[in-house]
Design a protein around this motif. Sequence first.
Motif, short mmCIF file in Angstrom:
data_model
loop_
_atom_site.label_atom_id
_atom_site.label_comp_id
_atom_site.label_asym_id
_atom_site.label_seq_id
_atom_site.Cartn_x
_atom_site.Cartn_y
_atom_site.Cartn_z
N THR A 190 42.37 35.64 52.33
CA THR A 190 42.68 37.03 52.00
C THR A 190 43.72 37.54 52.98
O THR A 190 44.04 36.88 53.98
N LEU A 237 34.44 32.33 35.03
CA LEU A 237 35.58 31.99 35.86
C LEU A 237 36.40 30.86 35.25
O LEU A 237 37.63 30.82 35.36
N PHE A 297 41.63 29.86 40.75
CA PHE A 297 41.39 29.78 39.30
C PHE A 297 42.28 30.81 38.59
O PHE A 297 41.85 31.89 38.21
N THR A 298 43.52 30.44 38.39
CA THR A 298 44.50 31.34 37.79
C THR A 298 44.99 30.77 36.46
O THR A 298 44.79 29.58 36.16
N ASN A 326 39.41 33.52 42.92
CA ASN A 326 40.43 33.91 41.93
C ASN A 326 41.84 33.51 42.36
O ASN A 326 42.75 33.43 41.53
N ARG A 327 42.04 33.27 43.65
CA ARG A 327 43.35 32.83 44.12
C ARG A 327 43.66 31.40 43.67
O ARG A 327 44.80 30.96 43.71
N ARG A 381 34.65 36.26 44.65
CA ARG A 381 35.55 36.26 43.50
C ARG A 381 36.99 36.45 43.96
O ARG A 381 37.92 35.82 43.43
N GLY A 382 37.20 37.32 44.95
CA GLY A 382 38.54 37.56 45.45
C GLY A 382 39.19 36.31 46.01
O GLY A 382 40.39 36.09 45.86
#
Length: 415
Positions: free
Chosen positions: A230, A362, A113-114, A110-111, A106-107
Amino acid sequence: MTPQAAPARFNPFSAEFRRDPYPLYQQLREARPVHKTLGMWVLTRHADVRDVLRDRRFSAGLIPRQVSRQASRLAGDGNRAGAGTIERLGLKSLVFTDNPDHARLRGLVNRVFTARAAAGLRTRVRAAAGRLASQAQADGGMDAITGFAAPLPVTVMCDWMALPGGLGEQVGHWTHDIRFLLEPGLMNAGDFTRVTAAVEAFARALGEVVARRRPAPGGDLVSQLLAARTAGGDRLSDEEIVFVCIMCFVAGNETTKSLIGNGLLALLSHPRQGDRLRREPALAKGAVDEALRYDSPLQMTKRLALTDVEIGGQRIRQGDQVLLCLGAANRDPAAFPAPDEFDITRRGTGHLAFGHGMHGCLGAMLAQLQAEAAFGCLYRPGLQLELLTTEPDWQDHSFIVRGLRHLPVSLRVTP
Protein backbone atom coordinates in the motif's frame (compact mmCIF):
# COMPACT_ATOMS: atom_id res chain seq x y z
CA MET A 1 -63.77 -28.51 2.24
CA THR A 2 -60.62 -29.21 0.23
CA PRO A 3 -57.63 -29.52 2.57
CA GLN A 4 -54.90 -26.96 2.04
CA ALA A 5 -51.65 -28.20 0.59
CA ALA A 6 -48.77 -28.38 3.04
CA PRO A 7 -46.38 -25.44 2.71
CA ALA A 8 -43.23 -26.07 0.70
CA ARG A 9 -40.50 -27.43 2.96
CA PHE A 10 -36.89 -26.45 2.40
CA ASN A 11 -34.73 -29.57 2.49
CA PRO A 12 -31.42 -29.09 0.65
CA PHE A 13 -30.31 -32.61 1.58
CA SER A 14 -33.03 -34.47 -0.32
CA ALA A 15 -32.20 -36.39 -3.50
CA GLU A 16 -35.00 -34.57 -5.33
CA PHE A 17 -33.55 -31.18 -4.41
CA ARG A 18 -30.08 -32.20 -5.58
CA ARG A 19 -31.47 -33.33 -8.94
CA ASP A 20 -33.45 -30.13 -9.51
CA PRO A 21 -33.83 -27.45 -6.79
CA TYR A 22 -35.61 -24.93 -9.00
CA PRO A 23 -39.26 -26.06 -8.60
CA LEU A 24 -38.88 -25.79 -4.82
CA TYR A 25 -37.18 -22.41 -5.13
CA GLN A 26 -40.17 -21.20 -7.14
CA GLN A 27 -42.62 -22.42 -4.50
CA LEU A 28 -40.63 -20.72 -1.76
CA ARG A 29 -40.34 -17.43 -3.67
CA GLU A 30 -44.10 -17.38 -4.19
CA ALA A 31 -45.31 -18.59 -0.79
CA ARG A 32 -42.50 -18.27 1.79
CA PRO A 33 -39.78 -15.98 0.39
CA VAL A 34 -38.45 -15.15 3.86
CA HIS A 35 -38.98 -17.92 6.39
CA LYS A 36 -37.16 -19.64 9.21
CA THR A 37 -36.29 -23.32 9.10
CA LEU A 38 -33.40 -25.56 10.14
CA GLY A 39 -32.38 -22.85 12.61
CA MET A 40 -31.85 -20.12 10.00
CA TRP A 41 -33.70 -17.65 7.81
CA VAL A 42 -33.98 -18.73 4.17
CA LEU A 43 -34.19 -15.98 1.50
CA THR A 44 -35.09 -16.76 -2.11
CA ARG A 45 -36.00 -13.47 -3.86
CA HIS A 46 -33.40 -11.67 -5.95
CA ALA A 47 -33.97 -8.27 -4.35
CA ASP A 48 -33.76 -9.62 -0.79
CA VAL A 49 -30.63 -11.68 -1.47
CA ARG A 50 -28.90 -8.79 -3.26
CA ASP A 51 -29.75 -6.36 -0.48
CA VAL A 52 -28.35 -8.59 2.27
CA LEU A 53 -25.16 -9.23 0.29
CA ARG A 54 -24.40 -5.51 0.25
CA ASP A 55 -25.76 -4.70 3.73
CA ARG A 56 -23.00 -4.13 6.31
CA ARG A 57 -25.46 -5.10 9.05
CA PHE A 58 -24.81 -8.71 8.03
CA SER A 59 -21.46 -10.39 8.67
CA ALA A 60 -19.65 -12.92 6.51
CA GLY A 61 -17.78 -14.20 9.56
CA LEU A 62 -20.29 -16.91 10.43
CA ILE A 63 -18.37 -19.78 8.84
CA PRO A 64 -15.09 -19.16 10.76
CA ARG A 65 -17.06 -19.09 14.02
CA GLN A 66 -18.68 -22.41 13.18
CA VAL A 67 -15.32 -23.81 12.06
CA SER A 68 -13.74 -22.70 15.34
CA ARG A 69 -16.45 -24.42 17.37
CA GLN A 70 -16.18 -27.57 15.28
CA ALA A 71 -12.38 -27.54 15.54
CA SER A 72 -12.49 -27.20 19.31
CA ARG A 73 -15.00 -30.04 19.56
CA LEU A 74 -13.33 -32.44 17.12
CA ALA A 75 -9.64 -31.73 17.61
CA GLY A 76 -9.07 -33.50 20.91
CA ASP A 77 -5.96 -32.95 22.99
CA GLY A 78 -3.63 -34.37 20.35
CA ASN A 79 -4.41 -32.01 17.48
CA ARG A 80 -4.65 -28.50 18.92
CA ALA A 81 -1.93 -27.16 16.62
CA GLY A 82 -3.82 -28.30 13.53
CA ALA A 83 -7.02 -26.80 14.87
CA GLY A 84 -5.18 -23.49 15.37
CA THR A 85 -4.00 -23.46 11.74
CA ILE A 86 -7.56 -24.09 10.54
CA GLU A 87 -8.92 -21.32 12.74
CA ARG A 88 -6.33 -18.83 11.46
CA LEU A 89 -7.12 -19.80 7.86
CA GLY A 90 -10.79 -18.99 8.48
CA LEU A 91 -10.10 -15.76 10.33
CA LYS A 92 -7.60 -14.45 7.74
CA SER A 93 -9.48 -15.38 4.56
CA LEU A 94 -11.05 -12.71 2.37
CA VAL A 95 -14.13 -14.88 1.98
CA PHE A 96 -14.98 -14.64 5.68
CA THR A 97 -13.58 -11.35 7.01
CA ASP A 98 -15.47 -8.12 7.63
CA ASN A 99 -14.10 -4.59 7.70
CA PRO A 100 -11.60 -3.34 8.68
CA ASP A 101 -9.71 -6.63 8.18
CA HIS A 102 -11.48 -7.31 4.89
CA ALA A 103 -10.73 -3.84 3.51
CA ARG A 104 -7.04 -4.23 4.34
CA LEU A 105 -6.71 -7.68 2.75
CA ARG A 106 -8.83 -6.75 -0.26
CA GLY A 107 -6.85 -3.57 -0.83
CA LEU A 108 -3.62 -5.55 -1.05
CA VAL A 109 -4.91 -8.54 -3.03
CA ASN A 110 -6.79 -6.31 -5.49
CA ARG A 111 -3.40 -4.98 -6.61
CA VAL A 112 -2.74 -8.43 -8.08
CA PHE A 113 -6.20 -9.73 -9.08
CA THR A 114 -6.88 -7.16 -11.79
CA ALA A 115 -8.63 -7.22 -15.15
CA ARG A 116 -5.23 -6.71 -16.77
CA ALA A 117 -3.79 -9.72 -14.92
CA ALA A 118 -6.72 -11.92 -15.98
CA ALA A 119 -6.38 -10.77 -19.59
CA GLY A 120 -2.68 -11.60 -19.44
CA LEU A 121 -3.58 -15.21 -18.65
CA ARG A 122 -5.91 -15.55 -21.63
CA THR A 123 -3.38 -17.22 -23.94
CA ARG A 124 -2.30 -19.71 -21.28
CA VAL A 125 -5.90 -20.53 -20.33
CA ARG A 126 -6.85 -21.11 -23.96
CA ALA A 127 -3.80 -23.31 -24.46
CA ALA A 128 -4.65 -25.44 -21.41
CA ALA A 129 -8.28 -25.80 -22.53
CA GLY A 130 -7.13 -26.59 -26.06
CA ARG A 131 -4.88 -29.42 -24.88
CA LEU A 132 -7.73 -31.03 -22.93
CA ALA A 133 -10.12 -30.65 -25.87
CA SER A 134 -7.57 -32.12 -28.32
CA GLN A 135 -7.07 -35.16 -26.11
CA ALA A 136 -10.83 -35.68 -25.85
CA GLN A 137 -11.19 -35.33 -29.61
CA ALA A 138 -8.45 -37.91 -30.19
CA ASP A 139 -10.23 -40.27 -27.78
CA GLY A 140 -13.61 -39.66 -29.42
CA GLY A 141 -15.13 -38.48 -26.16
CA MET A 142 -14.56 -37.96 -22.46
CA ASP A 143 -16.09 -37.50 -19.07
CA ALA A 144 -16.42 -33.73 -19.34
CA ILE A 145 -16.02 -33.34 -15.57
CA THR A 146 -13.02 -35.53 -14.73
CA GLY A 147 -11.43 -35.06 -18.16
CA PHE A 148 -11.97 -31.32 -18.64
CA ALA A 149 -13.87 -29.24 -16.07
CA ALA A 150 -11.90 -30.52 -13.06
CA PRO A 151 -8.31 -30.39 -14.37
CA LEU A 152 -8.60 -27.02 -16.14
CA PRO A 153 -8.87 -24.70 -13.08
CA VAL A 154 -6.22 -26.64 -11.18
CA THR A 155 -3.87 -26.47 -14.17
CA VAL A 156 -4.46 -22.74 -14.65
CA MET A 157 -3.95 -21.84 -10.99
CA CYS A 158 -0.86 -24.02 -10.59
CA ASP A 159 0.57 -22.41 -13.72
CA TRP A 160 -0.14 -18.88 -12.47
CA MET A 161 1.49 -19.65 -9.13
CA ALA A 162 4.34 -21.48 -10.92
CA LEU A 163 4.04 -24.36 -8.46
CA PRO A 164 6.49 -27.26 -8.76
CA GLY A 165 5.09 -30.19 -10.74
CA GLY A 166 5.01 -32.57 -7.79
CA LEU A 167 3.06 -30.07 -5.71
CA GLY A 168 0.55 -29.54 -8.49
CA GLU A 169 -0.28 -33.24 -8.40
CA GLN A 170 -1.31 -32.96 -4.73
CA VAL A 171 -3.37 -29.79 -4.96
CA GLY A 172 -6.60 -31.40 -6.16
CA HIS A 173 -6.64 -33.88 -3.27
CA TRP A 174 -5.89 -31.24 -0.65
CA THR A 175 -8.49 -28.87 -2.07
CA HIS A 176 -11.18 -31.56 -2.04
CA ASP A 177 -10.60 -32.16 1.67
CA ILE A 178 -10.23 -28.51 2.70
CA ARG A 179 -13.54 -27.53 1.07
CA PHE A 180 -15.25 -29.02 4.19
CA LEU A 181 -14.30 -25.74 5.90
CA LEU A 182 -16.90 -23.99 3.74
CA GLU A 183 -19.56 -26.28 5.21
CA PRO A 184 -18.49 -27.02 8.80
CA GLY A 185 -21.87 -28.53 9.69
CA LEU A 186 -21.09 -31.49 7.41
CA MET A 187 -17.70 -32.20 8.99
CA ASN A 188 -17.31 -35.22 11.28
CA ALA A 189 -14.26 -36.42 13.21
CA GLY A 190 -12.86 -38.35 10.24
CA ASP A 191 -13.34 -35.36 7.94
CA PHE A 192 -11.64 -33.10 10.48
CA THR A 193 -8.59 -35.34 10.58
CA ARG A 194 -8.26 -35.23 6.78
CA VAL A 195 -8.90 -31.48 6.65
CA THR A 196 -6.29 -30.80 9.31
CA ALA A 197 -3.70 -32.91 7.52
CA ALA A 198 -4.51 -31.26 4.17
CA VAL A 199 -4.34 -27.71 5.55
CA GLU A 200 -1.04 -28.34 7.32
CA ALA A 201 0.53 -30.05 4.29
CA PHE A 202 -0.72 -27.39 1.87
CA ALA A 203 0.37 -24.52 4.13
CA ARG A 204 3.81 -26.07 4.67
CA ALA A 205 4.35 -26.66 0.93
CA LEU A 206 3.20 -23.16 -0.02
CA GLY A 207 5.27 -21.67 2.79
CA GLU A 208 8.35 -23.19 1.16
CA VAL A 209 7.33 -21.72 -2.20
CA VAL A 210 6.92 -18.26 -0.63
CA ALA A 211 10.33 -18.54 1.07
CA ARG A 212 12.00 -19.44 -2.24
CA ARG A 213 10.29 -16.65 -4.17
CA ARG A 214 11.14 -13.87 -1.72
CA PRO A 215 14.84 -13.61 -2.74
CA ALA A 216 14.18 -14.61 -6.36
CA PRO A 217 10.76 -13.31 -7.46
CA GLY A 218 9.33 -13.86 -10.92
CA GLY A 219 6.12 -12.95 -12.72
CA ASP A 220 3.96 -15.53 -10.95
CA LEU A 221 1.08 -14.92 -8.55
CA VAL A 222 3.08 -15.68 -5.41
CA SER A 223 5.78 -13.18 -6.42
CA GLN A 224 3.14 -10.56 -7.20
CA LEU A 225 1.54 -11.03 -3.78
CA LEU A 226 4.96 -10.67 -2.16
CA ALA A 227 5.47 -7.39 -4.01
CA ALA A 228 2.04 -5.92 -3.22
CA ARG A 229 2.31 -2.79 -1.06
CA THR A 230 0.00 0.00 0.00
CA ALA A 231 1.03 3.64 -0.15
CA GLY A 232 1.70 3.41 3.57
CA GLY A 233 3.98 0.39 3.15
CA ASP A 234 1.60 -2.29 4.44
CA ARG A 235 2.05 -5.72 2.91
CA LEU A 236 0.79 -9.27 3.30
CA SER A 237 2.60 -11.51 5.76
CA ASP A 238 3.98 -14.81 4.49
CA GLU A 239 1.15 -16.68 6.23
CA GLU A 240 -1.44 -14.38 4.70
CA ILE A 241 0.00 -15.07 1.24
CA VAL A 242 -0.16 -18.82 1.92
CA PHE A 243 -3.78 -18.51 3.01
CA VAL A 244 -4.69 -16.40 -0.04
CA CYS A 245 -3.22 -19.09 -2.28
CA ILE A 246 -5.01 -21.91 -0.46
CA MET A 247 -8.35 -20.13 -0.74
CA CYS A 248 -7.75 -19.48 -4.44
CA PHE A 249 -7.97 -23.24 -4.85
CA VAL A 250 -10.64 -23.95 -2.23
CA ALA A 251 -13.05 -21.19 -3.29
CA GLY A 252 -12.22 -21.20 -6.99
CA ASN A 253 -11.54 -24.78 -8.04
CA GLU A 254 -14.87 -26.45 -7.21
CA THR A 255 -16.98 -23.53 -8.39
CA THR A 256 -15.14 -23.12 -11.70
CA LYS A 257 -15.36 -26.87 -12.33
CA SER A 258 -19.10 -26.72 -11.65
CA LEU A 259 -19.55 -23.63 -13.83
CA ILE A 260 -17.98 -25.42 -16.80
CA GLY A 261 -19.84 -28.68 -16.15
CA ASN A 262 -23.24 -27.07 -15.52
CA GLY A 263 -22.80 -24.82 -18.54
CA LEU A 264 -21.93 -27.72 -20.83
CA LEU A 265 -24.97 -29.65 -19.62
CA ALA A 266 -27.19 -26.63 -20.30
CA LEU A 267 -25.76 -26.23 -23.82
CA LEU A 268 -26.11 -29.94 -24.54
CA SER A 269 -29.68 -29.93 -23.23
CA HIS A 270 -30.54 -26.94 -25.41
CA PRO A 271 -29.00 -27.90 -28.78
CA ARG A 272 -30.26 -24.80 -30.59
CA GLN A 273 -28.31 -22.65 -28.16
CA GLY A 274 -25.23 -24.83 -28.66
CA ASP A 275 -25.58 -24.60 -32.44
CA ARG A 276 -25.82 -20.83 -32.23
CA LEU A 277 -22.69 -20.64 -30.08
CA ARG A 278 -20.87 -22.79 -32.64
CA ARG A 279 -21.91 -20.41 -35.43
CA GLU A 280 -21.23 -17.25 -33.41
CA PRO A 281 -18.12 -17.67 -31.21
CA ALA A 282 -18.53 -14.10 -29.94
CA LEU A 283 -21.48 -15.36 -27.86
CA ALA A 284 -19.12 -17.29 -25.56
CA LYS A 285 -19.18 -14.59 -22.88
CA GLY A 286 -22.98 -14.45 -22.99
CA ALA A 287 -23.10 -18.24 -22.72
CA VAL A 288 -20.98 -18.11 -19.56
CA ASP A 289 -23.12 -15.35 -18.02
CA GLU A 290 -26.26 -17.32 -18.76
CA ALA A 291 -24.76 -20.55 -17.39
CA LEU A 292 -23.92 -18.72 -14.16
CA ARG A 293 -27.49 -17.46 -13.87
CA TYR A 294 -29.33 -20.53 -15.10
CA ASP A 295 -27.60 -23.16 -12.93
CA SER A 296 -25.38 -21.34 -10.45
CA PRO A 297 -22.36 -23.30 -9.16
CA LEU A 298 -22.55 -21.59 -5.77
CA GLN A 299 -26.18 -22.07 -4.79
CA MET A 300 -26.09 -20.66 -1.28
CA THR A 301 -24.06 -18.52 1.09
CA LYS A 302 -24.54 -17.59 4.74
CA ARG A 303 -24.56 -14.37 6.72
CA LEU A 304 -24.98 -13.47 10.39
CA ALA A 305 -27.22 -10.57 11.46
CA LEU A 306 -25.27 -8.01 13.52
CA THR A 307 -28.43 -6.18 14.56
CA ASP A 308 -32.19 -6.52 14.23
CA VAL A 309 -33.27 -6.11 10.58
CA GLU A 310 -36.66 -6.38 8.88
CA ILE A 311 -36.80 -8.18 5.53
CA GLY A 312 -39.97 -9.10 3.68
CA GLY A 313 -42.11 -8.33 6.70
CA GLN A 314 -40.07 -10.63 8.97
CA ARG A 315 -37.98 -9.48 11.92
CA ILE A 316 -34.50 -10.99 11.77
CA ARG A 317 -32.88 -10.72 15.18
CA GLN A 318 -29.30 -9.94 16.04
CA GLY A 319 -27.31 -13.18 15.97
CA ASP A 320 -29.68 -14.96 13.58
CA GLN A 321 -28.23 -16.96 10.69
CA VAL A 322 -29.38 -16.08 7.19
CA LEU A 323 -29.11 -18.45 4.22
CA LEU A 324 -29.06 -16.61 0.90
CA CYS A 325 -30.25 -18.85 -1.95
CA LEU A 326 -28.29 -17.48 -4.92
CA GLY A 327 -29.68 -20.16 -7.22
CA ALA A 328 -33.25 -19.14 -6.36
CA ALA A 329 -32.48 -15.44 -6.79
CA ASN A 330 -31.05 -16.10 -10.24
CA ARG A 331 -34.35 -17.66 -11.37
CA ASP A 332 -36.54 -14.88 -9.95
CA PRO A 333 -39.03 -13.67 -12.62
CA ALA A 334 -39.04 -10.25 -10.95
CA ALA A 335 -35.41 -9.88 -12.06
CA PHE A 336 -35.24 -12.03 -15.23
CA PRO A 337 -37.91 -12.46 -17.92
CA ALA A 338 -38.65 -16.14 -18.63
CA PRO A 339 -36.10 -17.18 -15.97
CA ASP A 340 -36.40 -20.93 -16.59
CA GLU A 341 -35.33 -20.53 -20.22
CA PHE A 342 -31.65 -20.91 -21.11
CA ASP A 343 -30.81 -18.08 -23.52
CA ILE A 344 -27.18 -17.23 -24.30
CA THR A 345 -28.27 -13.93 -25.89
CA ARG A 346 -29.94 -12.70 -22.68
CA ARG A 347 -29.04 -9.09 -21.89
CA GLY A 348 -28.50 -7.31 -18.59
CA THR A 349 -28.44 -10.42 -16.47
CA GLY A 350 -27.52 -8.96 -13.06
CA HIS A 351 -27.03 -12.48 -11.71
CA LEU A 352 -25.67 -13.04 -8.22
CA ALA A 353 -23.63 -16.16 -8.95
CA PHE A 354 -20.42 -14.32 -8.05
CA GLY A 355 -22.01 -12.68 -5.02
CA HIS A 356 -22.44 -8.94 -4.67
CA GLY A 357 -21.01 -6.08 -2.65
CA MET A 358 -17.68 -6.15 -0.85
CA HIS A 359 -17.55 -9.97 -0.84
CA GLY A 360 -18.06 -10.29 -4.57
CA CYS A 361 -15.92 -13.12 -5.95
CA LEU A 362 -12.27 -12.09 -6.28
CA GLY A 363 -11.63 -14.65 -9.01
CA ALA A 364 -14.74 -13.92 -11.07
CA MET A 365 -12.78 -12.69 -14.10
CA LEU A 366 -10.54 -15.75 -14.12
CA ALA A 367 -13.48 -18.14 -13.76
CA GLN A 368 -15.27 -16.36 -16.61
CA LEU A 369 -12.15 -16.56 -18.76
CA GLN A 370 -11.76 -20.31 -18.17
CA ALA A 371 -15.40 -21.07 -18.95
CA GLU A 372 -15.24 -18.96 -22.13
CA ALA A 373 -12.16 -20.91 -23.22
CA ALA A 374 -13.87 -24.22 -22.43
CA PHE A 375 -17.03 -23.39 -24.36
CA GLY A 376 -15.01 -21.96 -27.23
CA CYS A 377 -12.85 -25.09 -27.57
CA LEU A 378 -15.73 -27.55 -27.38
CA TYR A 379 -18.25 -25.55 -29.43
CA ARG A 380 -16.21 -24.67 -32.45
CA PRO A 381 -17.10 -25.17 -36.12
CA GLY A 382 -16.37 -28.70 -37.32
CA LEU A 383 -16.64 -30.34 -33.88
CA GLN A 384 -19.84 -32.02 -32.68
CA LEU A 385 -20.40 -32.59 -28.98
CA GLU A 386 -23.12 -35.03 -27.89
CA LEU A 387 -24.43 -36.02 -24.47
CA LEU A 388 -24.23 -39.74 -23.70
CA THR A 389 -26.60 -39.90 -20.73
CA THR A 390 -30.20 -39.01 -19.94
CA GLU A 391 -29.60 -38.96 -16.17
CA PRO A 392 -27.05 -36.33 -15.08
CA ASP A 393 -24.98 -37.50 -12.11
CA TRP A 394 -25.06 -34.70 -9.53
CA GLN A 395 -22.52 -34.64 -6.71
CA ASP A 396 -23.79 -35.06 -3.16
CA HIS A 397 -20.73 -34.06 -1.13
CA SER A 398 -21.61 -30.37 -0.84
CA PHE A 399 -24.50 -28.43 0.62
CA ILE A 400 -23.72 -25.11 -1.09
CA VAL A 401 -22.16 -26.07 -4.44
CA ARG A 402 -24.23 -27.56 -7.27
CA GLY A 403 -22.12 -29.52 -9.70
CA LEU A 404 -21.91 -32.74 -11.66
CA ARG A 405 -19.88 -35.76 -10.68
CA HIS A 406 -19.75 -37.12 -14.24
CA LEU A 407 -20.85 -35.93 -17.69
CA PRO A 408 -20.06 -38.44 -20.47
CA VAL A 409 -19.92 -36.91 -23.95
CA SER A 410 -18.77 -37.90 -27.42
CA LEU A 411 -16.77 -35.66 -29.74
CA ARG A 412 -16.53 -36.12 -33.48
CA VAL A 413 -15.32 -34.02 -36.37
CA THR A 414 -18.01 -32.99 -38.83
CA PRO A 415 -17.61 -31.78 -42.42
